[in-house]
Design a protein around this motif. Structure first.
Motif, short mmCIF file in Angstrom:
data_model
loop_
_atom_site.label_atom_id
_atom_site.label_comp_id
_atom_site.label_asym_id
_atom_site.label_seq_id
_atom_site.Cartn_x
_atom_site.Cartn_y
_atom_site.Cartn_z
N GLU A 133 192.34 23.43 119.90
CA GLU A 133 193.46 23.78 119.02
C GLU A 133 194.41 22.60 118.83
O GLU A 133 194.86 22.34 117.72
N LEU A 134 194.71 21.89 119.91
CA LEU A 134 195.62 20.75 119.84
C LEU A 134 195.08 19.67 118.90
O LEU A 134 195.80 19.14 118.06
N LEU A 135 193.79 19.35 119.04
CA LEU A 135 193.17 18.30 118.24
C LEU A 135 192.63 18.81 116.91
O LEU A 135 192.16 18.01 116.09
N ARG A 136 192.66 20.11 116.73
CA ARG A 136 192.13 20.76 115.51
C ARG A 136 190.67 20.38 115.29
O ARG A 136 190.26 19.93 114.22
N LEU A 137 189.90 20.56 116.37
CA LEU A 137 188.46 20.28 116.36
C LEU A 137 187.71 21.50 116.86
O LEU A 137 188.26 22.28 117.65
N PRO A 138 186.44 21.64 116.46
CA PRO A 138 185.64 22.72 117.04
C PRO A 138 185.39 22.47 118.53
O PRO A 138 185.25 21.32 118.97
#
Length: 66
Positions: free
Chosen positions: A21-26
């Motif tokens: 969520e922090l890095l907005r990655l799967p």
């Protein structure tokens, strides 16, 4: 009133979900990075993977372009 080393410890450890969520990655990307040893620093705490938020922020700064 002094603080000893134990009370000054403020490390924050993120779960894989929180890091994604922090890095907005799967989350799958984070798993792939661990397999290839190419991503953020992480800790294995038994069966659990955790990321120190300070290590993650330092890693992000090192990989910044431009």
């Amino acid at each position: 009133m002094g603080l000893d080393a134990r009370t000054q410890l403020t490390a924050k450890f993120l779960t894989q979900h929180e890091l994604a969520e922090l890095l907005r990655l799967p989350e799958r990307t984070l798993e792939d990075w661990r397999l290839t040893r190419s991503g953020t620093p992480y800790l294995n705490l038994g069966r659990h993977v955790r990321n120190d938020v300070q290590d993650v922020l330092a890693w992000v700064q090192e990989h910044r372009r431009g």
